[in-house]
Design an enzyme around this catalytic site. Sequence first.
Site, PDB file in Angstrom:
ATOM      1  N   ASP A  29       0.728  -1.203  -0.068  1.00 47.41           N
ATOM      2  CA  ASP A  29       0.164  -0.062  -0.108  1.00 47.41           C
ATOM      3  C   ASP A  29       0.732   1.111   0.090  1.00 47.41           C
ATOM      4  OD1 ASP A  29      -2.412   1.476   0.318  1.00 47.41           O
ATOM      5  OD2 ASP A  29      -1.810   1.928   2.247  1.00 47.41           O
ATOM      6  N   THR A  82      -2.814   5.601  -3.928  1.00 45.43           N
ATOM      7  CA  THR A  82      -1.762   6.050  -3.313  1.00 45.43           C
ATOM      8  C   THR A  82      -0.521   6.120  -4.145  1.00 45.43           C
ATOM      9  OG1 THR A  82      -1.832   4.334  -1.756  1.00 45.43           O
ATOM     10  CG2 THR A  82      -2.777   6.043  -1.010  1.00 45.43           C
ATOM     11  N   THR A  83      -0.257   4.761  -4.737  1.00 41.22           N
ATOM     12  CA  THR A  83       0.955   4.585  -5.478  1.00 41.22           C
ATOM     13  C   THR A  83       0.837   5.264  -6.648  1.00 41.22           C
ATOM     14  OG1 THR A  83       0.979   2.233  -4.573  1.00 41.22           O
ATOM     15  CG2 THR A  83       2.354   2.669  -6.436  1.00 41.22           C
ATOM     16  N   ASP A 103      -8.904  -0.117   2.043  1.00 42.68           N
ATOM     17  CA  ASP A 103      -8.873   0.567   0.696  1.00 42.68           C
ATOM     18  C   ASP A 103     -10.036   0.258   0.034  1.00 42.68           C
ATOM     19  OD1 ASP A 103      -6.450   1.536   1.216  1.00 42.68           O
ATOM     20  OD2 ASP A 103      -5.169   0.750  -0.256  1.00 42.68           O
TER      21      ASP A 103
END
Length: 560
Positions: A66, A99-100, A397
């Site tokens: 994550d 997020t990445t 998530d």
Amino acid sequence: MQRSLPMQPTVVLLKEGTDTSQGKPQLLSNISAILAIAETLASTLGPRGMDKLIVSERGEAQITNDGATIMKLLDIVHPAARTLVDIARAQDAEVGDGTTSVVLLAAQMLKEVRGYIEEGVSPQIIMKGFRQAAQLAIDRIKAIEITVDRSNPERFRSLLLKCASTSMSSKLIHSEKPFFSKMVVDAVQCLDQEDLDESLIGVKKIPGGGMQDSLLIQGVAFKKTFTYAGAEQQPKSFHNPLILSLNVELELKAEKDNAEVRVEAVSDYQAIVDAEWEIIYRKLEAIEKTGAKVVLSKLPIGDLATQWFADRDIFCAGRVPAGDLQRVVQAVGGSIQSTCSDIRREHLGTCGTFDERQMGGERYNVFEECPKAKTCTLLLRGGAEQFIEEVERSLHDAIMVVKRAVKNGEVVAGGGAIEMDLSAHIRKHALSIPGKLQLVMIAFAKALEIIPRQICDNAGLDSTDVLNKLRMKHANGEKWYGVDVDGVEGVRDNMEAFVWEPSLVKVNAIGSAAEAACLILSVDETVRGPQSEAPNPGPRAPPGATQRALRGRGRGMPRR
């Protein structure tokens, strides 16, 4: 004779040891730092992304892919690179997923314009181009997103399952997608559909068993609290009990330090003790009169009260964590009482069944069939503790993504499809603009291709070949074509393959990445104070604190 000019004194503005760096080299050094972080995260993107094992100073290991968690665990000291930590955290808090992607996009935008900065293009022109391109991209997403029809509950539920499944495809639990997708959608649909407060979904981690042993309880479950003797004689199962939630201490109080009571006779002392017992008995009798069969309190319930309740077939639990007690009240109704007097029926809650169950090595108190159930509990099982923690992060998530899909209901195709469409759209628009802005916008369009390219690289596909196929498909107007990591071709229509993501994830990611890139480009000087080089010793103690802490140690301490 000519007078010599007086020597100019040296002006000292900054403390000795302060490091200043400015100009073009400073900007390029910031970009290099950001690219180094993006390189660490790049391999975690997509359904075939790798995991990172991060060990803290205390030797605690965490396995995760994550983006926000990795950025938080890496102790990044470079001031410019910390901007990426902030955007990853903001994306996680706002949308929960992507997020990445947001970190990779920001880094790739800067990488694409690094050559222009070296050639002397003003950062202000680049920033203007980025902002225009980001706005174009967001407008394009709004134009092509697909709104899901909510009038058909079955179709809407299947959309939510697809969104949850897409979010999990890049996580450690991707092999159990159907099982966990159903669990996540059921959990979100338990909540109040107007409010959708995800904090009311409790997550309890129980080591042992397999992933398939995880279960969703439509109600509340919490770990059995510390109990005194007598608790084992209490009944452990009820049907339709009345439940009382308290914020009251039910135990005999120890005398406070330095408390002094002067009594003339033994009967006076006995009267004080009797009064103390009288107070607690009065509280217990008031609770019994309410008809409650399950008594929960945030504060301790002592051995006397525990035995008293056991004799009257009432279950009690003290020291219940505040979050769990709040969720119980949300599920069963009633309200938390801070006194035992004047408790009426409307202050009590009820549920269909209450029982205490053994799960793994722990015992859990479980409330089910709750009438007001706007909350639920996920009980996660698994082998290693790190594994269960990663499952929890993956489910968080997915829950956030499903929550956004419920609120907005607009979706786009994932797997790099939307990025390729935006890239083609911005390139086409850029060709109609004269001057340097054209170059900047084309650089932005090229940067968007990092998402499908990295998904291909991580899956072991030939990224150049796949991207050429995708460019051809998008040039022919097939806007939902994205990367297919399983098929022979390497490309497919991801809208038909049900790789769906809420459009808000993409809007937020592109907006945040462009803002972060502009922020880095606007910095042309870093002034680093001498203290920031040393390890952070923490805030200074107020004057006189040491003397106060040491007072009374050693000789001369007054005896109490």
